[in-house]
Write an enzyme that holds these catalytic residues in place. Structure first.
Site, PDB file in Angstrom:
ATOM      1  N   LYS A 107       0.856  -1.195   0.000  1.00 33.21           N
ATOM      2  CA  LYS A 107       0.000   0.000   0.000  1.00 33.21           C
ATOM      3  C   LYS A 107       0.887   1.237   0.000  1.00 33.21           C
ATOM      4  O   LYS A 107       1.577   1.526   0.979  1.00 33.21           O
ATOM      5  CB  LYS A 107      -0.930  -0.010   1.207  1.00 33.21           C
ATOM      6  CG  LYS A 107      -1.911   1.156   1.250  1.00 33.21           C
ATOM      7  CD  LYS A 107      -2.839   1.014   2.445  1.00 33.21           C
ATOM      8  CE  LYS A 107      -3.836   2.154   2.519  1.00 33.21           C
ATOM      9  NZ  LYS A 107      -4.740   2.019   3.697  1.00 33.21           N
ATOM     10  N   LYS A 121      -2.071  -1.631  -3.881  1.00 33.23           N
ATOM     11  CA  LYS A 121      -2.890  -0.417  -3.880  1.00 33.23           C
ATOM     12  C   LYS A 121      -1.991   0.805  -3.923  1.00 33.23           C
ATOM     13  O   LYS A 121      -1.068   0.902  -3.110  1.00 33.23           O
ATOM     14  CB  LYS A 121      -3.748  -0.402  -2.608  1.00 33.23           C
ATOM     15  CG  LYS A 121      -4.613   0.830  -2.428  1.00 33.23           C
ATOM     16  CD  LYS A 121      -5.367   0.777  -1.104  1.00 33.23           C
ATOM     17  CE  LYS A 121      -6.230   2.015  -0.930  1.00 33.23           C
ATOM     18  NZ  LYS A 121      -6.936   2.014   0.376  1.00 33.23           N
TER      19      LYS A 121
END
Length: 327
Positions: free
Chosen positions: A196, A249
């Protein structure tokens, strides 16, 4: 010309039928996960200002959204909760009567065959907007792990099929796996936000989840967008700690990372097509600058081609409709 030697690749592009016969990458409704934002209150269906066609739903109305998702054949949703009250440790994240827990319980009761994923984080539940315990302006790693494990267990108790921790604390998968196992939820998988990045593409989500940090930023726990090898180290840690899926992500600016994590891990990979990626397409489409359907399908196919097995996307409902139109 007769003396030239070259390959005629265009032979296999002569018709739509031939092109479909040799198509290497396919997008299916089964590949998609749809996010839903639930809030306290009644009779709430409120559009997120920066995310057209994405809504906050109160529990008395959310079944409208869920039934549409189920009717379209989308196999899974991920639930994000927006609480009424917040405190310094995000205690409403792990209460059995928290908004996520209530939503999961209700949705599973009404739609037992739908896979319900619970986002497991603290940021939208803390009054400071960070993903963990704060002391002297710093996010403390290890004390946060206990709270994340409590949150995951409470979500599993509510009926969540998959736990998706998104906080990026070191050791968060190990702590959650231990907590779930100790509580008897050994069969509940973890869909880890393994990679992330600290990204500018999250802006509209923070509008939707009311989760912007009140001070500083998240760069001490989310990753530097410039780092590729670090992504592999993060993924490896989560694999060792007990993750079952790995999320990358954002997706669109990190297709190279998706490919490398897939090749490196062999795990099921989830691409998170994040809010900023969604809202940019919506804004350009509303201005008549692009063909929304063609842009969305092209970018989601690029995520599949890069190695994603699943795609978490706000476009999911439209994508399924478009796929059915083209069949």
């Amino acid at each position: 010309m007769k003396e030239l030697l070259f390959r005629r690749h265009r032979r296999l592009r002569q018709s739509a039928s031939i092109r479909s016969m040799i198509r290497e990458t396919h997008l299916h409704s089964e590949d998609l996960i749809y996010p839903i934002f639930v809030v306290e209150g009644t009779n709430v269906k409120k559009e997120v200002p920066s995310m057209p066609n994405v809504f906050h739903w109160s529990l008395d109305l959310v079944d409208q959204e869920v039934e549409e998702v189920v009717g379209l054949g989308i196999p899974a949703i991920i639930v994000f909760g927006v609480p009424d009250t917040k405190d310094d440790v995000g205690s409403s994240a792990f209460h059995d009567h928290g908004i996520v827990q209530k939503a999961v319980r209700q949705i599973k009761e009404n739609h037992p065959d739908l896979t319900v994923i619970a986002d497991t984080c603290l940021c939208q539940f803390t009054d400071h907007g960070h993903c963990g315990v704060i002391e002297e302006g710093k996010v403390l790693n290890d004390p946060t792990l206990d709270l994340l494990a409590k949150t995951a267990v409470s979500q599993a108790e509510a009926g969540a099929d998959i736990i998706a921790p998104s906080n990026m604390m070191d050791g968060f998968v190990a702590a959650i796996r231990h907590g779930l196992d100790e509580a008897g939820y050994v069969d509940v998988p973890i869909m880890s936000y393994a990679v992330k990045f600290s990204s500018a593409f999250y802006g509209p989500f923070r509008d939707a989840a009311h989760s912007s940090p009140k001070f500083g930023d998240r760069k001490t726990y989310q990753m530097d967008p410039a780092n590729r090898l670090e992504a592999l180290r993060e993924a490896e840690s989560d694999m060792e700690e007990g993750a079952d899926f790995l999320i990358v992500k954002p997706a669109l600016s990190y297709l190279d990372v998706i490919r490398e994590v897939k090749d490196f891990s062999g795990f099921p990979i989830v691409a998170y097509n994040v809010s900023g990626e969604y809202s940019m397409v919506k804004a350009a489409s509303q201005n008549g600058w692009i063909n929304e359907k063609e842009i969305v399908l092209e970018k989601l196919v690029s995520m599949k081609r890069a190695g994603a097995d699943l795609i978490l996307t706000y476009h999911a409902k439209d994508v399924v409709r478009w796929i059915k139109e083209d069949q």
